[in-house]
Motif scaffolding. Structure first.
Motif, PDB file in Angstrom:
ATOM      1  N   CYS A 231      47.705  48.584  36.896  1.00 19.35           N
ATOM      2  CA  CYS A 231      47.995  48.905  38.301  1.00 19.35           C
ATOM      3  C   CYS A 231      48.714  47.693  38.904  1.00 19.35           C
ATOM      4  O   CYS A 231      48.049  46.749  39.386  1.00 19.35           O
ATOM      5  CB  CYS A 231      46.721  49.214  39.073  1.00 19.35           C
ATOM      6  N   PRO A 232      50.037  47.667  38.882  1.00 17.59           N
ATOM      7  CA  PRO A 232      50.774  46.450  39.248  1.00 17.59           C
ATOM      8  C   PRO A 232      50.693  46.060  40.714  1.00 17.59           C
ATOM      9  O   PRO A 232      50.989  44.917  41.054  1.00 17.59           O
ATOM     10  CB  PRO A 232      52.222  46.793  38.864  1.00 17.59           C
ATOM     11  N   ASN A 233      50.298  46.962  41.592  1.00 18.16           N
ATOM     12  CA  ASN A 233      50.288  46.671  43.024  1.00 18.16           C
ATOM     13  C   ASN A 233      48.950  46.149  43.525  1.00 18.16           C
ATOM     14  O   ASN A 233      48.770  45.973  44.729  1.00 18.16           O
ATOM     15  CB  ASN A 233      50.667  47.927  43.816  1.00 18.16           C
ATOM     16  N   ILE A 234      48.020  45.887  42.632  1.00 18.93           N
ATOM     17  CA  ILE A 234      46.716  45.365  43.030  1.00 18.93           C
ATOM     18  C   ILE A 234      46.752  43.846  43.008  1.00 18.93           C
ATOM     19  O   ILE A 234      47.208  43.233  42.042  1.00 18.93           O
ATOM     20  CB  ILE A 234      45.614  45.884  42.086  1.00 18.93           C
ATOM     21  N   THR A 235      46.264  43.230  44.081  1.00 16.12           N
ATOM     22  CA  THR A 235      46.213  41.783  44.196  1.00 16.12           C
ATOM     23  C   THR A 235      44.766  41.340  44.401  1.00 16.12           C
ATOM     24  O   THR A 235      43.836  42.142  44.379  1.00 16.12           O
ATOM     25  CB  THR A 235      47.084  41.287  45.353  1.00 16.12           C
ATOM     26  N   ALA A 236      44.598  40.052  44.632  1.00 18.75           N
ATOM     27  CA  ALA A 236      43.261  39.510  44.848  1.00 18.75           C
ATOM     28  C   ALA A 236      42.606  40.085  46.099  1.00 18.75           C
ATOM     29  O   ALA A 236      41.379  40.208  46.172  1.00 18.75           O
ATOM     30  CB  ALA A 236      43.334  37.984  44.937  1.00 18.75           C
ATOM     31  N   ARG A 237      43.403  40.456  47.089  1.00 17.70           N
ATOM     32  CA  ARG A 237      42.831  41.038  48.305  1.00 17.70           C
ATOM     33  C   ARG A 237      42.133  42.361  48.019  1.00 17.70           C
ATOM     34  O   ARG A 237      41.063  42.649  48.550  1.00 17.70           O
ATOM     35  CB  ARG A 237      43.925  41.230  49.349  1.00 17.70           C
ATOM     36  N   GLY A 238      42.751  43.168  47.187  1.00 16.48           N
ATOM     37  CA  GLY A 238      42.133  44.438  46.833  1.00 16.48           C
ATOM     38  C   GLY A 238      40.870  44.253  46.016  1.00 16.48           C
ATOM     39  O   GLY A 238      39.882  44.975  46.203  1.00 16.48           O
ATOM     40  N   TYR A 252      37.074  46.782  34.844  1.00 19.48           N
ATOM     41  CA  TYR A 252      38.141  46.469  33.904  1.00 19.48           C
ATOM     42  C   TYR A 252      39.399  46.080  34.677  1.00 19.48           C
ATOM     43  O   TYR A 252      39.850  46.819  35.565  1.00 19.48           O
ATOM     44  CB  TYR A 252      38.447  47.673  33.008  1.00 19.48           C
ATOM     45  N   LEU A 253      39.972  44.918  34.337  1.00 18.89           N
ATOM     46  CA  LEU A 253      41.212  44.436  34.938  1.00 18.89           C
ATOM     47  C   LEU A 253      42.198  44.053  33.838  1.00 18.89           C
ATOM     48  O   LEU A 253      41.824  43.928  32.666  1.00 18.89           O
ATOM     49  CB  LEU A 253      40.928  43.225  35.838  1.00 18.89           C
ATOM     50  N   ASP A 254      43.458  43.843  34.233  1.00 19.85           N
ATOM     51  CA  ASP A 254      44.486  43.445  33.260  1.00 19.85           C
ATOM     52  C   ASP A 254      44.224  42.037  32.736  1.00 19.85           C
ATOM     53  O   ASP A 254      43.982  41.825  31.565  1.00 19.85           O
ATOM     54  CB  ASP A 254      45.876  43.520  33.905  1.00 19.85           C
ATOM     55  N   ASP A 255      44.293  41.081  33.628  1.00 22.67           N
ATOM     56  CA  ASP A 255      44.114  39.684  33.246  1.00 22.67           C
ATOM     57  C   ASP A 255      43.679  38.915  34.476  1.00 22.67           C
ATOM     58  O   ASP A 255      44.493  38.611  35.355  1.00 22.67           O
ATOM     59  CB  ASP A 255      45.417  39.111  32.669  1.00 22.67           C
ATOM     60  N   PHE A 256      42.401  38.595  34.564  1.00 21.18           N
ATOM     61  CA  PHE A 256      41.946  37.895  35.758  1.00 21.18           C
ATOM     62  C   PHE A 256      42.271  36.407  35.714  1.00 21.18           C
ATOM     63  O   PHE A 256      41.855  35.660  36.597  1.00 21.18           O
ATOM     64  CB  PHE A 256      40.445  38.100  35.985  1.00 21.18           C
ATOM     65  N   TYR A 257      43.008  35.970  34.695  1.00 24.18           N
ATOM     66  CA  TYR A 257      43.464  34.585  34.653  1.00 24.18           C
ATOM     67  C   TYR A 257      44.928  34.438  35.090  1.00 24.18           C
ATOM     68  O   TYR A 257      45.526  33.377  34.919  1.00 24.18           O
ATOM     69  CB  TYR A 257      43.323  34.016  33.233  1.00 24.18           C
ATOM     70  N   LYS A 258      45.510  35.489  35.624  1.00 18.04           N
ATOM     71  CA  LYS A 258      46.931  35.432  35.934  1.00 18.04           C
ATOM     72  C   LYS A 258      47.243  34.517  37.112  1.00 18.04           C
ATOM     73  O   LYS A 258      48.378  34.081  37.267  1.00 18.04           O
ATOM     74  CB  LYS A 258      47.473  36.835  36.206  1.00 18.04           C
ATOM     75  N   SER A 259      46.283  34.231  37.963  1.00 19.78           N
ATOM     76  CA  SER A 259      46.472  33.274  39.055  1.00 19.78           C
ATOM     77  C   SER A 259      45.121  32.692  39.438  1.00 19.78           C
ATOM     78  O   SER A 259      44.074  33.313  39.227  1.00 19.78           O
ATOM     79  CB  SER A 259      47.129  33.934  40.280  1.00 19.78           C
ATOM     80  N   THR A 260      45.154  31.510  40.024  1.00 21.25           N
ATOM     81  CA  THR A 260      43.910  30.856  40.418  1.00 21.25           C
ATOM     82  C   THR A 260      43.187  31.650  41.503  1.00 21.25           C
ATOM     83  O   THR A 260      41.959  31.805  41.477  1.00 21.25           O
ATOM     84  CB  THR A 260      44.205  29.438  40.918  1.00 21.25           C
ATOM     85  N   HIS A 261      43.953  32.149  42.452  1.00 22.69           N
ATOM     86  CA  HIS A 261      43.366  32.934  43.535  1.00 22.69           C
ATOM     87  C   HIS A 261      42.699  34.191  42.995  1.00 22.69           C
ATOM     88  O   HIS A 261      41.599  34.575  43.418  1.00 22.69           O
ATOM     89  CB  HIS A 261      44.456  33.297  44.549  1.00 22.69           C
ATOM     90  N   TYR A 262      43.357  34.839  42.066  1.00 25.66           N
ATOM     91  CA  TYR A 262      42.826  36.066  41.468  1.00 25.66           C
ATOM     92  C   TYR A 262      41.536  35.772  40.709  1.00 25.66           C
ATOM     93  O   TYR A 262      40.540  36.508  40.819  1.00 25.66           O
ATOM     94  CB  TYR A 262      43.879  36.657  40.537  1.00 25.66           C
ATOM     95  N   GLU A 263      41.528  34.706  39.943  1.00 25.52           N
ATOM     96  CA  GLU A 263      40.344  34.339  39.164  1.00 25.52           C
ATOM     97  C   GLU A 263      39.173  33.971  40.066  1.00 25.52           C
ATOM     98  O   GLU A 263      38.026  34.386  39.834  1.00 25.52           O
ATOM     99  CB  GLU A 263      40.679  33.173  38.235  1.00 25.52           C
ATOM    100  N   LEU A 264      39.441  33.206  41.128  1.00 24.34           N
ATOM    101  CA  LEU A 264      38.372  32.828  42.051  1.00 24.34           C
ATOM    102  C   LEU A 264      37.786  34.047  42.759  1.00 24.34           C
ATOM    103  O   LEU A 264      36.579  34.105  43.016  1.00 24.34           O
ATOM    104  CB  LEU A 264      38.903  31.829  43.076  1.00 24.34           C
ATOM    105  N   THR A 265      38.635  35.021  43.068  1.00 25.50           N
ATOM    106  CA  THR A 265      38.136  36.241  43.709  1.00 25.50           C
ATOM    107  C   THR A 265      37.198  36.995  42.778  1.00 25.50           C
ATOM    108  O   THR A 265      36.154  37.508  43.216  1.00 25.50           O
ATOM    109  CB  THR A 265      39.312  37.141  44.118  1.00 25.50           C
ATOM    110  N   CYS A 266      37.541  37.056  41.493  1.00 23.69           N
ATOM    111  CA  CYS A 266      36.664  37.711  40.522  1.00 23.69           C
ATOM    112  C   CYS A 266      35.332  36.977  40.394  1.00 23.69           C
ATOM    113  O   CYS A 266      34.264  37.604  40.304  1.00 23.69           O
ATOM    114  CB  CYS A 266      37.356  37.793  39.167  1.00 23.69           C
ATOM    115  N   LEU A 267      35.374  35.652  40.423  1.00 24.66           N
ATOM    116  CA  LEU A 267      34.136  34.870  40.337  1.00 24.66           C
ATOM    117  C   LEU A 267      33.267  35.076  41.570  1.00 24.66           C
ATOM    118  O   LEU A 267      32.036  35.190  41.468  1.00 24.66           O
ATOM    119  CB  LEU A 267      34.473  33.390  40.161  1.00 24.66           C
ATOM    120  N   LEU A 268      33.892  35.131  42.745  1.00 22.56           N
ATOM    121  CA  LEU A 268      33.132  35.384  43.971  1.00 22.56           C
ATOM    122  C   LEU A 268      32.539  36.787  43.963  1.00 22.56           C
ATOM    123  O   LEU A 268      31.428  37.003  44.472  1.00 22.56           O
ATOM    124  CB  LEU A 268      34.038  35.205  45.195  1.00 22.56           C
TER     125      LEU A 268
END
Length: 288
Positions: A231-238, A252-268
């Protein structure tokens, strides 16, 4: 001599009463000589400091005076829209193949969004569970009911078997929307489902952050599994909006390491929900 009717003799208007007394034909009445105009006729002297907006009402543009025309054509009078509207009117018509293709794609998208709108009669006849099942299967998805082992999906001719009237025992457990052309407006057809535990949007390119916010509100009480891969239009905000899914266990996500912001959101998200397992497809690296 100019004679006026007697009605003017009793006029309350100062100017008319003055002229009636001056030119009256009654000889016994001595006309009084008025050397100054009545106070009501004295021209008012305006001070620039005392001028109000109401005193300049005569300078109001015509489209503001005529409320009907201003309401109908207000887009032409807004400063922010005037330039863009004029540019569109003055722009040459592009009849290139690419422009025609883009125009046709937009028309198809508008039609598809309209076709995915909520239909109250469908939900009234079928109920929320079967109405959502028909909506998903008709558009290429698949569903599974509780206490049934088989998935229901349309064949190549878009034929499928589902009840045509409400049945109380038909309760959705899983919905697979993989590779569906699903829009934000279509998600309203999934509301008020009681026990959906499994949901996949794998390959849905139109699913974005706004869709995730609506999904988290609809399935906050029941969802356990959610697939958001491809789903290419999903960002950390979603992803951050998924904190409302209280019972979510697998994401299930594509790659939660693709950006620092994205990874931190997954950890939170995992910190808010300690039982959540965020999974990702294996990422391979090629060294040249």
């Amino acid at each position: 001599m100019i004679k006026f009717p007697n009605i003017f003799k009793f006029s309350r208007t100062p100017a008319i009463h003055y002229y009636c007394c001056k030119y009256s034909s009654n000889k016994d009445t001595t006309p009084s000589i008025v050397t100054e105009e009545p106070k009501e006729l004295v021209r008012k002297q305006f001070d620039l400091k005392d001028v109000k907006a109401s005193d300049m009402q005569w300078r109001t543009p015509w489209h503001q005076k005529e409320g009907e025309y201003y309401t109908a054509l207000r887009v032409f009078y807004k400063e922010e829209n005037r330039t863009s509207m004029l540019q569109k009117l003055q722009a040459p018509i592009d009849l290139s193949p690419s422009a025609i293709k883009n125009w046709w794609a937009k028309q198809k998208e508008k039609k598809e969004i309209m076709m995915q709108s909520y239909i109250p009669d469908r939900h009234r006849i079928l109920g929320n569970e079967l109405a959502a099942a028909h909506f998903i299967v008709h558009r290429g998805g698949s569903i599974k009911f509780y206490n049934e082992d088989k998935w229901i999906k349309a064949n190549e001719d878009n034929e499928y078997v589902l009840p045509r009237f409400y049945e109380e025992e038909k309760v959705l457990q899983a919905i697979d929307c993989s590779d569906m052309n699903l829009y934000y407006e279509g998600l309203v057809n999934l509301r008020d489902l009681r026990k959906v535990e499994w949901l996949s949007f794998n390959g849905c390119e139109h699913i974005d952050d706004w869709c995730l916010d609506r999904i988290s509100n609809i399935f906050s009480h029941s969802l356990i599994y959610l697939d958001l891969r491809n789903c290419p239009n999903i960002t950390a905000r979603g992803i951050g909006a998924l904190y409302k899914l209280q019972h979510l266990k697998i994401l299930y996500l594509d790659d939660f390491y693709k950006s620092t912001h994205y990874e931190l959101t997954c950890l939170l998200l995992q910190e808010v929900n300690p039982d959540l397992d965020v999974r990702s497809d294996p990422v391979t690296f090629e060294l040249s």
